[in-house]
Enzyme design. Structure first.
Site, short mmCIF file in Angstrom:
data_model
loop_
_atom_site.label_atom_id
_atom_site.label_comp_id
_atom_site.label_asym_id
_atom_site.label_seq_id
_atom_site.Cartn_x
_atom_site.Cartn_y
_atom_site.Cartn_z
N GLU A 121 0.54 -0.96 0.44
CA GLU A 121 0.45 0.12 0.05
C GLU A 121 0.93 1.43 -0.19
O GLU A 121 0.23 2.01 -0.93
CB GLU A 121 -1.12 0.04 1.18
CG GLU A 121 -2.11 1.27 1.34
CD GLU A 121 -2.73 0.75 1.87
OE1 GLU A 121 -3.67 0.06 2.22
OE2 GLU A 121 -2.70 1.12 3.13
N MET A 250 -17.51 43.67 -12.04
CA MET A 250 -18.67 43.85 -12.96
C MET A 250 -19.42 42.29 -12.83
O MET A 250 -19.74 41.29 -12.67
CB MET A 250 -18.01 43.20 -14.80
CG MET A 250 -17.82 42.35 -14.94
SD MET A 250 -17.02 42.64 -16.68
CE MET A 250 -19.35 42.42 -17.67
N GLY A 251 -20.40 42.29 -13.14
CA GLY A 251 -21.86 41.71 -12.84
C GLY A 251 -21.22 40.14 -13.73
O GLY A 251 -21.04 40.50 -15.04
N LYS A 255 -17.84 36.54 -8.66
CA LYS A 255 -17.39 37.59 -7.38
C LYS A 255 -17.70 36.48 -6.11
O LYS A 255 -17.77 35.68 -4.92
CB LYS A 255 -17.74 38.16 -7.02
CG LYS A 255 -17.72 39.64 -8.17
CD LYS A 255 -18.51 40.96 -7.91
CE LYS A 255 -19.15 41.18 -8.19
NZ LYS A 255 -19.64 41.40 -9.17
#
Length: 570
Positions: A121, A250-251, A255
């Site tokens: 492993e 800006m839109g 954000k």
């Protein structure tokens, strides 16, 4: 007075604005062809942590306690629940779990080396993960014993050497893996006062390491890694001061997505109380109502919502807040510039608290001593990948769409909202349907995108400043010297108006030059076109065909404030 703009003015604006988003087909065409497949088929990491250990030694003690401590901090940990390892080779299920984990922790106990299962492993972990995200824990054993395979490890390897006489290379591989692991940075149990202290320290450190591996490059998270790290750096989680971070842009630029990811990553694990509030438009100027919602979320007191009087400067609330380290996200905060200060007037947050505010209005963020991060959208490569994620089925190729992809990218200019909306609307469409849709977008913006962007324009309120915005959108196609805007404007307050437009993320500007995102420009064109079906009744004419039509037929009216005429195209 009608403003008539001709080639003499256009000649000053031939340099395209310098943007974060650069268009280029060239070397990227081959990459674009397979974009849809690569963006959708990348393996997703399902686990934060994989725990590797010898079951007989630590399953019901240290490892179990560590597992619960990780889960208690909302860390997705994988722990194999089987009591005994069976056989020599590790199972395909465990191999898959290792590959799907961000970080692997190996608990090295006194008899770890006696288990060939554990050794195999370990080899697989190092092959999959390398050095960066593998963490050894030396539990009640000296790292030197692991490194040199002495004491109990020497006894275990003597048995392995005898048992696997015909596989000396495998035994050598196990030794090499242990030596490599022992040289990595990890935790030595003897350096901690008790087991509880060790477990707590590991869980806290893993929590800080995870953001490095947290954001995989797929889906809506494409291109968010760099902004995430920059916000994380500004937050400086762990420092005992109060910090305010403003995310400005800006839109549709992302954000809210960025703030949400940061909130999910840190809120529940590092703070006593936390809340994520979206500023609902109807409450835009009702600071008291917003304050009640905020304190209710932080303090869990329903009485705050039922109070009829303002909760301004309440001593009882202040005393309760002083005892809590809080994390607050105020998303899409708009309204008067003093709103952020008014919201927290009379209150002081506990040391270590953090506030993130997203807004299109820079002035609002500057009122509470925010560190402002300007979010400018996606780079070209990330923009194409995000669009393809929404436009194509997994494992489908973008063959024959290369040039059209570039057209979409040029239209969206790195705006995630536009890329998602357009990608979803063009999904399953033919090449001809794509061409038709893109031709339409040149003059008629997508309604969903236009709706989001227009919020900022309508929020200006002042007709004069709205007029300056429309002048820039209609009469200046590229970046333009700032004084040229002043020279053609009928508005006496152009200087302050331009400043407001920059702060509201409606134009891009410096002291010398001004520019505008293409999506905002097309939104402005749509606003003017909506004024009247007859171009002679519109406030601005910028299309040569419309300008010539009105001038040649003398169909202009007093509604026209400005006309752009490119004489070179007559």
């Amino acid at each position: 007075m009608v403003k008539l703009l001709t080639n003499s003015l256009l000649s000053c604006s031939q340099d395209r604005e310098t943007e974060r988003f650069d268009i280029g087909i060239g070397d990227e065409q081959a990459w674009v062809t397979n974009m849809a497949s690569s963006s959708s088929s990348s393996a997703q990491e399902k686990h934060d942590v994989f725990l590797s250990f010898r079951g007989k030694d630590t399953r019901f003690g240290f490892t179990r306690n560590l597992f619960h401590a990780l889960c208690g901090k909302s860390i997705q940990a994988y722990m194999d629940d089987r009591e005994l390892e069976s056989g020599h080779e590790i199972s395909p299920q465990l191999m898959k779990a290792i590959q799907e984990s961000k970080i692997c922790i190996i608990v090295l106990s006194k008899k770890f080396a006696s288990s060939t299962w554990c050794l195999n492993e370990l080899v697989h972990i190092l092959e999959c993960k390398g050095n960066e995200n593998v963490i050894p824990i030396f539990y009640d054993i000296d790292p030197c014993i692991v490194r040199k395979q002495s004491n109990s490890y020497a006894k275990a390897f003597a048995e392995h050497k005898q048992r696997f006489k015909d596989k000396p290379e495998e035994v050598k591989q196990w030794r090499g893996a242990l030596t490599k692991l022992a040289n990595m940075c990890g935790y030595d149990s003897k350096n901690f006062g008790d087991e509880h202290e060790l477990v707590k320290k590991i869980a806290e450190d893993i929590l800080l390491k995870l953001p490095k591996y947290q954001l995989t490059n797929y889906g809506d998270l494409i291109g968010i890694e760099e902004p995430f790290k920059e916000i994380e750096s500004l937050l400086s989680i762990g420092k005992m001061d109060v910090r305010n971070i403003g995310i400005w842009g800006m839109g549709g630029i992302g954000k809210t997505t960025l703030a949400s990811l940061v909130f999910q990553r840190f809120s529940s694990s590092h703070f006593d109380a936390y809340c994520f509030l979206e500023d609902i438009p109807e409450e835009a100027d009702n600071t008291n109502h917003l304050r009640k919602r905020l304190f209710y979320e932080l303090l869990g007191d329903e009485n705050l919502l039922r109070m009829n009087t303002p909760v301004l400067g309440s001593r009882s609330i202040q005393n309760r807040l002083r005892c809590k380290k809080v994390f607050i996200v105020l998303d899409n905060l708009n309204g008067r510039s003093s709103k952020l200060n008014d919201l927290f007037e009379g209150y002081q947050l506990a040391n270590g608290s953090r506030i993130i505010v997203t807004s299109r209005d820079k002035q609002l963020l500057m009122t509470k001593n925010c560190q402002i991060y300007q979010f400018n959208g996606l780079y070209h490569r990330d923009a194409l990948q995000l669009f393809c994620f929404h436009a194509f089925e997994p494992n489908s190729l973008a063959t024959c769409y290369e040039a059209l992809l570039e057209s979409v990218a040029h239209y969206a200019k790195g705006n995630p909202l536009a890329l998602k909306v357009l990608g979803s609307s063009l999904k399953y469409k033919s090449v001809e349907e794509w061409k038709s849709a893109l031709d339409k977008l040149k003059t008629d913006p997508d309604p969903e995108i236009k709706k989001v962007l227009r919020i900022s324009y309508d929020g200006l309120g002042d007709k004069s400043i709205q007029g300056i915005f429309l002048d820039i959108a209609c009469f200046f196609i590229y970046q333009v010297p700032r004084e040229k805007v002043d020279s053609i404007s009928n508005h006496t307050d152009a200087t302050i108006g331009i400043s407001v437009l920059i702060d509201k993320s409606l134009i891009i500007g410096s002291k010398e030059r001004l520019g505008m995102h293409d999506l905002l420009r097309k939104m402005a064109w749509a606003i003017v076109c909506d004024e009247s079906k007859d171009c002679g009744n519109r406030s601005r004419l910028w299309n040569n065909k419309d300008s010539c039509h009105v001038l040649e037929r003398n169909t202009g009216t007093s509604a026209i404030e400005g006309i752009l005429l490119d004489l070179s195209q007559l």
